[in-house]
Design an enzyme around this catalytic site. Structure first.
Site, PDB file in Angstrom:
ATOM      1  CG  ASN A  97       0.761   1.950   4.006  1.00  0.00           C
ATOM      2  OD1 ASN A  97      -0.473   2.089   3.111  1.00  0.00           O
ATOM      3  ND2 ASN A  97       1.793   2.496   3.781  1.00  0.00           N
ATOM      4  N   GLY A  98      -0.264  -1.640   6.677  1.00  0.00           N
ATOM      5  CA  GLY A  98       0.117  -2.453   7.629  1.00  0.00           C
ATOM      6  C   GLY A  98      -0.945  -3.427   7.845  1.00  0.00           C
ATOM      7  CD1 TRP A 121      -0.562  -5.709  -3.747  1.00  0.00           C
ATOM      8  CD2 TRP A 121      -0.640  -6.787  -1.693  1.00  0.00           C
ATOM      9  NE1 TRP A 121      -0.217  -7.121  -3.702  1.00  0.00           N
ATOM     10  CE2 TRP A 121      -0.228  -7.688  -2.388  1.00  0.00           C
ATOM     11  CE3 TRP A 121      -0.973  -7.176  -0.300  1.00  0.00           C
ATOM     12  CZ2 TRP A 121      -0.053  -8.938  -2.283  1.00  0.00           C
ATOM     13  CZ3 TRP A 121      -0.410  -8.170   0.214  1.00  0.00           C
ATOM     14  CH2 TRP A 121       0.002  -9.236  -0.908  1.00  0.00           C
ATOM     15  NE  ARG A 181       6.748   1.905  -1.609  1.00  0.00           N
ATOM     16  CZ  ARG A 181       7.256   1.591  -0.582  1.00  0.00           C
ATOM     17  NH1 ARG A 181       6.636   0.865   0.541  1.00  0.00           N
ATOM     18  NH2 ARG A 181       8.671   1.729  -0.451  1.00  0.00           N
ATOM     19  CD  GLU A 230       8.827 -10.329 -10.431  1.00  0.00           C
ATOM     20  OE1 GLU A 230       8.233 -10.097  -9.350  1.00  0.00           O
ATOM     21  OE2 GLU A 230       9.991 -10.491 -10.216  1.00  0.00           O
ATOM     22  CE  LYS A 279      12.827 -10.534 -11.502  1.00  0.00           C
ATOM     23  NZ  LYS A 279      13.231  -9.924 -10.596  1.00  0.00           N
ATOM     24  CB  CYS A 309      -0.891   0.088   1.353  1.00  0.00           C
ATOM     25  SG  CYS A 309      -1.846  -1.451   1.604  1.00  0.00           S
ATOM     26  CD  GLU A 317      16.079 -12.461  -9.959  1.00  0.00           C
ATOM     27  OE1 GLU A 317      15.587 -12.899  -9.085  1.00  0.00           O
ATOM     28  OE2 GLU A 317      15.679 -11.403 -10.623  1.00  0.00           O
TER      29      GLU A 317
HETATM   30  C1  F6R Z   1      11.073 -10.003  -7.287  1.00  0.00           C
HETATM   31  C2  F6R Z   1      11.087  -9.060  -6.396  1.00  0.00           C
HETATM   32  C3  F6R Z   1      10.737  -9.608  -5.009  1.00  0.00           C
HETATM   33  C4  F6R Z   1      11.769  -9.143  -3.853  1.00  0.00           C
HETATM   34  C5  F6R Z   1      11.226  -9.625  -2.590  1.00  0.00           C
HETATM   35  C6  F6R Z   1      12.049  -9.029  -1.461  1.00  0.00           C
HETATM   36  O1  F6R Z   1      11.155  -9.072  -8.841  1.00  0.00           O
HETATM   37  O2  F6R Z   1      11.262  -7.843  -6.416  1.00  0.00           O
HETATM   38  O3  F6R Z   1      10.956 -11.000  -5.135  1.00  0.00           O
HETATM   39  O4  F6R Z   1      13.043  -9.380  -4.084  1.00  0.00           O
HETATM   40  O5  F6R Z   1       9.949  -9.299  -2.383  1.00  0.00           O
HETATM   41  O6  F6R Z   1      11.980  -7.604  -1.294  1.00  0.00           O
HETATM   42  P1  F6R Z   1      13.210  -6.759  -0.737  1.00  0.00           P
HETATM   43  O7  F6R Z   1      14.344  -6.786  -1.542  1.00  0.00           O
HETATM   44  O8  F6R Z   1      12.756  -5.251  -0.790  1.00  0.00           O
HETATM   45  O9  F6R Z   1      13.161  -7.076   0.746  1.00  0.00           O
END
Ligand code: F6R
Length: 594
Positions: A101-102, A75, A27, A478, A475, A2, A471
């Protein structure tokens, strides 16, 4: 998850909040809402729409004069995507309006305890907060009513509250979810869950610490703890790279961020180079040298960067390292060594699973290093040390440049712990150059068209390219929604090869000379079962028939070069399918719920 934005001041609050919500939409983007004080009719109005911020903008097209507004882009966690569940939420009499948020973990208990006879209008865990503030306001001053409510809440929150009786004040509170107060000499007080929304309106900002309560007015903000004692805020400047965080000439942030990767590497070299020598803060290095094992904790793409980090730390520095999924680590601690050192890797610095992991190791009183792209983030603050990956704002939900930046900083850290014979600066400079060579001549658009015509796909690799295969698969799935698995090339034949059928796309990632032969043999095995195979490799290991050939780099950083074609493959696959590349379905950029 959010995004929230608020503004009180002499400028047009509606525009500032809507612009901010648009910037924060990455977000959370299933519904949006806003409340503003309409000075023509002298009252607060609430607007909510399901869908994107553009829907909310349409509902707000009429001219409204306003100097105070709070807004939210959602979200969904508690309750479906409906207008009723969208924020802002309003207390029973309508006096208090808030965005949140939260997650409030004890909302049901509080409901039963304090207002069991209330008919709730939404399924959210947020609405109860508005009712509780109103309930306590009958006994206490507003400040006291809010902090009394805050003290009852379990979970995480960034909150903005409006009291209709004092329409020129926004109350803000923070615990676990990020919230920043933007200050400006000329233009009022802005509040947001991400500094991006403050750019252009605030010269300075205060990232709130947990248990902060703030009274925001047009010309000042007053900072308190939950005992209503004054606290001294840490003030930061809004930097110019934040101001420059729009898409420019690119159609999507993701493409812009992919293209930025060579300059990110150069920026990292510059940041960590002192008098011509690559260095990491002595205190961090000496603490790490005193430990007997490194535990890397992260989620998603950051965890994949951590897997590369493990290889770097073990190969260059000879320190054993383990990588853990944060959501698992937090509640199932492994048997730890006697002198553990913890590294948290996180682009956003706000991931709830990492915060839970940090809590789980707190009692050990061992050093914790956060490697992050947001130096003012909660996890940067809460760890013993932090290292900045200097990738600049990453807006696309799918992480690209942050991954490359995290792995590069891990390489630098491993080098700093080693005997320093590895030519780290030259290796990273060559990587940046060869990234540019590839980006200038790539044709991944047509490879995506040729190869990705099925509902599923595989990436395979060995060793360091197994880490990359995970990875690459994340990608692709997603943003294109193609079901993709990343697999250790040699492991396919132990079961998963059963899934290979006529035309199944299989991408092989090859950059290690001593595994070139074996990976190609594994590729032949799937080829023999009808797979459509594509080889992504380095020049010195390539064959004439290979599909994507990149210029040679040092084997340790080869995944950071080979990741580029896989990122572009995902980008073009999503583009060809007409999907929302920067905001894929069901996802959010910063995952602040467990
Ligand atoms: C995928 C992606 C997520 C983040 C994961 C952790 O493209 O971005 O898998 O890597 O949600 O988020 P952070 O790095 O912000 O802790």
């Amino acid at each position: 998850m959010c995004g929230i934005v608020g503004y009180v001041g002499k400028n047009q609050a509606k525009e500032i909040v809507l612009n901010g919500l648009t910037k924060l939409e990455y977000r959370g983007y299933d519904s949006a809402g806003l409340s503003l004080f309409d000075s023509k009719v002298n009252r607060f109005e609430v607007f909510k729409e399901t869908g994107r911020v553009t829907e909310l903008k349409k509902a707000l097209e009429m001219t409204l004069e306003s100097s105070v507004a709070i807004g939210h882009t959602r979200w969904a966690t508690h309750g479906k995507v409906t207008r009723e569940n969208a924020h802002p939420h309003v207390s029973r009499s309508g006096r208090f309006i808030l965005v949140h948020n939260g997650v409030i973990e004890n909302s049901d208990v509080l409901y039963q305890q304090y207002i069991p006879d209330y008919d709730l209008k939404s399924e959210t865990d947020t609405e109860i907060i508005a009712h509780l503030i109103e309930t306590f306001s009958k006994q206490f001053t507003v400040d006291n009513a809010i902090v009394t409510t805050l003290k009852l809440l379990e979970g995480s929150y960034a909150l903005l509250v409006i009291d209709k009786e004092t329409p020129d004040i926004i109350y803000a509170a923070k615990h676990k979810s990020p919230l920043l107060i933007g200050l400006s000499e000329s233009g009022g007080t802005a509040i947001a869950s991400d500094v991006l929304a403050l750019a252009g309106y605030s010269d300075h900002y205060v990232p709130l610490t947990d248990h902060s309560f703030v009274v925001c007015e047009k010309d000042k903000a007053r900072f308190f703890n939950f005992e209503l004692e004054n606290i001294k805020p840490d003030i930061y400047e809004v930097s110019s790279d934040i101001l420059n965080s729009d898409k420019g000439l690119f159609d999507h942030y993701m493409l812009k961020e992919i293209e930025e990767q060579p300059s990110v590497i150069r920026q990292i070299i510059q940041t960590y180079e002192v008098n011509g020598v690559i260095e990491v803060d002595d205190v961090i290095v000496s603490d790490m040298k005193k430990s007997d094992r490194i535990y890397i904790i992260a989620a998603g793409t950051s965890m994949h960067a951590g897997m590369l980090g493990k290889r770097y730390l073990e190969r260059l520095a000879g320190i054993p390292a383990e990588v853990h999924i944060a959501s698992e680590f937090a509640y199932h601690l492994p048997l730890l060594s006697s002198k553990p050192y913890f590294i948290l890797i996180t682009q956003s610095g706000e991931t709830a699973d990492l915060r839970a992991s940090l809590k789980a190791i707190e009692h050990l009183k061992r050093p914790v290093l956060t490697i992050t792209n947001v130096k003012t983030s909660t996890l940067a603050r809460e760890a013993t040390y932090f290292l900045d990956v200097k990738a600049g704002p990453e807006i696309a939900v799918a992480s690209t440049k942050a991954y490359v930046a995290q792995a590069s900083v891990l390489l630098i850290l491993a080098y700093a712990l080693s005997n320093k014979s590895y030519p780290v600066k030259e290796v990273l400079s060559k990587l940046a150059n060869n990234m540019e060579v590839f980006l200038a001549n790539q044709s991944m658009d047509s490879i995506a068209k040729d190869f990705l015509d099925k509902r599923h796909a595989f990436f395979i690799g060995r060793g360091i390219n197994y880490d990359l295969a995970l990875e690459a698969a994340l990608k692709l799935k997603e943003i294109s929604y193609i079901q993709t698995e990343g697999f250790a090339a040699g492991e396919l034949k132990h079961g998963t090869i059963a899934l290979i059928e006529e035309g199944t796309p299989v991408f092989a990632l090859i950059s290690d000379a001593h595994m070139n032969h074996q990976t190609r043999s594994n590729l032949k095995e799937v080829d023999a079962r009808g797979a459509k195979t594509c080889v992504i490799t380095l020049r010195s290991l390539s064959k004439e028939t290979d599909d994507v050939i990149l210029e040679d780099v040092d084997p340790l950083v080869a995944p950071l070069l080979l990741v580029l074609p896989t990122q572009l493959l995902s980008y073009y696959a999503a583009l060809q399918r007409g999907f929302d590349i920067d905001k894929p379905r069901n996802l959010a950029k910063s995952v602040t719920v467990e």
